[in-house]
Design an enzyme around this catalytic site. Structure first.
Site, PDB file in Angstrom:
ATOM      1  CB  SER A  82      -0.574   0.056   1.071  1.00 13.83           C
ATOM      2  OG  SER A  82      -2.394   1.252   1.399  1.00 13.83           O
ATOM      3  CG  HIS A  83       0.471   3.982   3.664  1.00 10.38           C
ATOM      4  ND1 HIS A  83      -0.638   2.837   3.408  1.00 10.38           N
ATOM      5  CD2 HIS A  83       0.840   3.876   4.253  1.00 10.38           C
ATOM      6  CE1 HIS A  83      -0.651   2.079   4.575  1.00 10.38           C
ATOM      7  NE2 HIS A  83       0.409   2.899   5.593  1.00 10.38           N
TER       8      HIS A  83
ATOM      9  CG  ASP B  73      -2.298   4.044  -1.523  1.00  9.82           C
ATOM     10  OD1 ASP B  73      -3.438   4.057  -2.710  1.00  9.82           O
ATOM     11  OD2 ASP B  73      -2.591   3.528  -0.874  1.00  9.82           O
TER      12      ASP B  73
ATOM     13  CG  ASP C  68      -2.673  -0.174  -2.502  1.00  6.38           C
ATOM     14  OD1 ASP C  68      -2.621   1.352  -2.385  1.00  6.38           O
ATOM     15  OD2 ASP C  68      -3.564  -1.102  -2.464  1.00  6.38           O
TER      16      ASP C  68
ATOM     17  CG  ASP D  16      -5.753   1.456  -1.650  1.00  2.00           C
ATOM     18  OD1 ASP D  16      -5.020   2.475  -0.977  1.00  2.00           O
ATOM     19  OD2 ASP D  16      -6.328   0.231  -1.160  1.00  2.00           O
ATOM     20  NE  ARG D  17      -3.339   4.225   2.727  1.00  2.00           N
ATOM     21  CZ  ARG D  17      -3.162   4.304   4.078  1.00  2.00           C
ATOM     22  NH1 ARG D  17      -2.833   5.983   4.732  1.00  2.00           N
ATOM     23  NH2 ARG D  17      -3.514   3.138   4.845  1.00  2.00           N
TER      24      ARG D  17
ATOM     25  CE  LYS E  79      -7.224   2.351   1.972  1.00  2.00           C
ATOM     26  NZ  LYS E  79      -7.784   1.252   2.510  1.00  2.00           N
TER      27      LYS E  79
HETATM   28  C1  G16 Z   1      -5.002  -0.113   5.829  1.00  2.00           C
HETATM   29  C2  G16 Z   1      -6.714  -0.641   5.423  1.00  2.00           C
HETATM   30  C3  G16 Z   1      -7.093   0.944   5.893  1.00  2.00           C
HETATM   31  C4  G16 Z   1      -7.048   0.791   7.265  1.00  2.00           C
HETATM   32  C5  G16 Z   1      -5.753   1.414   7.121  1.00  2.00           C
HETATM   33  C6  G16 Z   1      -5.257   1.889   8.841  1.00  2.00           C
HETATM   34  O1  G16 Z   1      -5.278   0.991   3.962  1.00  2.00           O
HETATM   35  O2  G16 Z   1      -7.162  -1.122   4.234  1.00  2.00           O
HETATM   36  O3  G16 Z   1      -8.743   0.596   5.748  1.00  2.00           O
HETATM   37  O4  G16 Z   1      -7.497   2.330   7.905  1.00  2.00           O
HETATM   38  O5  G16 Z   1      -4.825  -0.311   6.900  1.00  2.00           O
HETATM   39  O6  G16 Z   1      -3.483   1.736   8.505  1.00  2.00           O
HETATM   40  P1  G16 Z   1      -3.315   1.580  10.434  1.00  2.00           P
HETATM   41  O7  G16 Z   1      -3.753   0.326  10.904  1.00  2.00           O
HETATM   42  O8  G16 Z   1      -1.641   1.905   9.860  1.00  2.00           O
HETATM   43  O9  G16 Z   1      -3.509   2.620  10.703  1.00  2.00           O
HETATM   44  P2  G16 Z   1      -3.695   0.599   3.241  1.00  2.00           P
HETATM   45  O10 G16 Z   1      -3.619   1.320   2.282  1.00  2.00           O
HETATM   46  O11 G16 Z   1      -2.359   0.129   3.674  1.00  2.00           O
HETATM   47  O12 G16 Z   1      -4.580  -0.678   2.998  1.00  2.00           O
END
Ligand code: G16
Length: 539
Positions: free
Chosen positions: A112-113, A276, A278, A280-281, A375
């Site tokens: 992800s990010h 981000d 992938d 989704d953000r 998302k």
């Molecule tokens: C993931 C989840 C999100 C969540 C985020 C929180 O995001 O898909 O639903 O809000 O992690 O991360 P943390 O537990 O570090 O606060 P992503 O975009 O990383 O897949």
């Protein structure tokens, strides 16, 4: 030729907020990916005859992991795998392709990010046939399987060429390589008023999008520049790179610095946005103006009528507990259902499947709707562009009108990074034990009205999840404490701060929240326990 490989288990393959997320050096260990993927297949009772969607955000190790997974899938008797060309697929697109093809599951290779590269992070998200990530019950079973796995199946075969679109075979398995951008563009065309947005751009609206050298570059160029007519070059850092060109592809005010500098310059375009790793953000900016993700969710919900796909009405809306309460006020005004769930997109999925909600979002720059079960970064940006096109108002005007109508939640997240895991767990456990004693206590100008763990009872499957600790104050302020589920470097303590204001919308956010940040450190005993006088990252 089928090969059965003996293996020894790893003990660290428990899924966090979104799949497993590890340092690249960890996943490069022998059989690491194989153990995890075979464990998923085993928990499913085998994947014979099934169809999966596969792809990733193009980060380092994507190509290698994809070849491993293709061979394992074929060896496990899978019928078909749909793969993004060259192994690329954004998380939102993967969810759409999975649903369109009635696939049995999906694997998205992304952290992800988090940064990428040999010294960065890698990860795998597993989606079920619902298009969303598996439930905690299923991920627990997979984790149990990873701790006892002793062999996996693979095929002794040369690597598959994923550069050409079309169908090919690996053993008895069909591999369909798709252009993953087209289905996504078609989906967006079916939701938004492209004609109106085209007119907006034709009228000189200036827009800049930072793809952060990650997966959405090709999507954004196609949609914003080619389809909608944004000026050529509106998409920055458009070429996906294995290490994101050294960028940290997390669309926030700190990591999307190039974009932020442009949007805060004197000649700033009308709107700026970023995604981000992938896709989704999302982050939304106006001229010298930042929209918090919590406000963005509230504003999109309040303006649903401008979007063709939602104009006939929406079901309810949901947010994670840590996200500000702004959208709750909109839900009340619209008289629609409103849900607070634990952090993690998977908790929204039952609510979408059961038609309880249409929109949902999180403070961590994630916003989405029931068009998929993830998302969706570009979706959120198009939503804003569509509102701007329909109202003729700027990002700032739309946001200010929202505050005038509903009041403003001043909101920030303080992150304390790289804390020893045991220390962080103890900090949370001790704080939880102290919560009942906080009620009625006063800290400076803030008096605690209630303090409790956040517990979510899923109205659909009846499961119960605890995530984070919440302290409420008599003036509607809130502090939420939780440990990140996506970090790869020790533990990250996240402290979410919110203060409500009905008159003055021009306070300095950080300054206004600082007294509450002090209280959060005091209540959490953060300084004494972590040795950190201040948070490492403020977003
Ligand atoms: C993931 C989840 C999100 C969540 C985020 C929180 O995001 O898909 O639903 O809000 O992690 O991360 P943390 O537990 O570090 O606060 P992503 O975009 O990383 O897949």
């Amino acid at each position: 030729m089928l090969k059965i490989v003996r293996t020894t288990p790893y003990t660290d393959q428990k899924m966090g907020t979104a799949g497993i997320r590890k340092k690249s050096t960890v996943v490069e260990q022998p059989n690491y990916i194989e153990n995890f993927v075979q464990s998923i297949f085993n928990v499913l009772g085998g994947v014979e005859g099934q169809t999966f969607v596969l792809g990733g955000d193009g980060r380092y190790y994507n190509k290698i992991a994809i070849q491993k997974i293709l061979k394992m899938a074929a060896a496990n008797g899978m019928k078909k795998i749909i793969v993004g060309q060259n192994g690329f697929i954004s998380t939102p697109t993967s969810s759409r392709v999975l649903l369109d093809n009635h696939a049995d599951g999906g694997l998205v290779l992304t952290a992800s990010h988090n940064p990428g590269g040999p010294k960065g992070d890698f990860g795998i998200k597993y989606a079920t046939k619902t298009g969303g990530q598996c439930s905690s019950a299923v991920s627990d079973k997979i984790y149990a399987e990873t701790k006892q796995i002793s062999e996996y199946k693979t095929l002794d075969a040369p690597d598959v060429d994923l550069s050409k679109i079309g169908v090919q075979k690996l053993g008895n398995m069909e591999i369909e390589v798709i252009d993953s951008v087209t289905p996504y563009v078609e989906m967006m065309r079916g939701i938004f008023d492209f004609e109106a947005i085209r007119k907006l751009f034709a009228g000189g609206f200036r827009f800049v999008f930072d793809a952060m050298n990650a997966v959405t570059g090709p999507y954004a160029q196609r949609i914003f520049e080619q389809e909608l007519g944004a000026a050529k070059g509106s998409v920055l850092n458009a070429v996906p790179m294995e290490d994101f060109g050294g960028l940290h592809p997390d669309p926030n005010l700190i990591y999307a610095k190039e974009l932020v500098d442009i949007m805060y310059s004197d000649n700033a375009p009308d709107m700026g946005a970023a995604n981000d790793g992938d896709g989704d953000r999302n982050m939304i900016l106006g001229k010298k103006f930042f929209v918090t993700p919590s406000d963005s969710l509230a504003i999109l919900t309040d303006n649903y009528k401008y979007i063709p796909a939602y104009k006939n009405g929406i079901y309810g809306v949901a947010k994670s507990a840590a996200t500000s309460t702004a959208v709750g006020r909109v839900a009340e005004a619209l008289n629609i259902g409103y849900y607070e769930v634990p952090t993690g997109w998977k908790y929204f999925c039952n609510l979408m499947d059961s038609k309880r909600i249409t929109f949902c979002g999180e403070e961590s720059f994630g916003t989405g709707s029931s068009h998929i079960r993830e998302k969706d970064g570009i979706w959120a940006i198009l939503f804003w562009l569509n509102i701007i096109a329909a109202t003729g108002k700027s990002v700032e005007e739309i946001t200010r009108e929202h505050w005038a109508k509903y009041g403003r939640s001043y909101y920030m997240r303080n992150d304390y990074d790289g804390i020893d895991v045991d220390l962080a767990n103890k900090l949370m456990a001790d704080l939880e034990a102290r919560l009942p004693s906080l009620k009625g206590k006063t800290f400076g100008q803030f008096t605690v009205s209630e303090a409790r763990p956040f517990i979510y009872n899923d109205p659909v499957d009846g499961s119960s999840t605890q995530n984070g600790l919440v302290v409420y104050f008599t003036d509607k302020s809130r502090i939420v404490y939780r440990l990140s589920g996506t970090g790869t470097n020790g533990a990250t303590l996240r402290v979410y701060l919110e203060r409500f204001e009905t008159n003055d919308f021009d306070k300095n956010m950080q300054k206004f929240l600082e007294p509450l940040a002090d209280v959060s450190r005091q209540i959490g005993e953060i300084v004494e326990r972590t040795g950190k006088a201040k948070a490492d990252v403020l977003t």
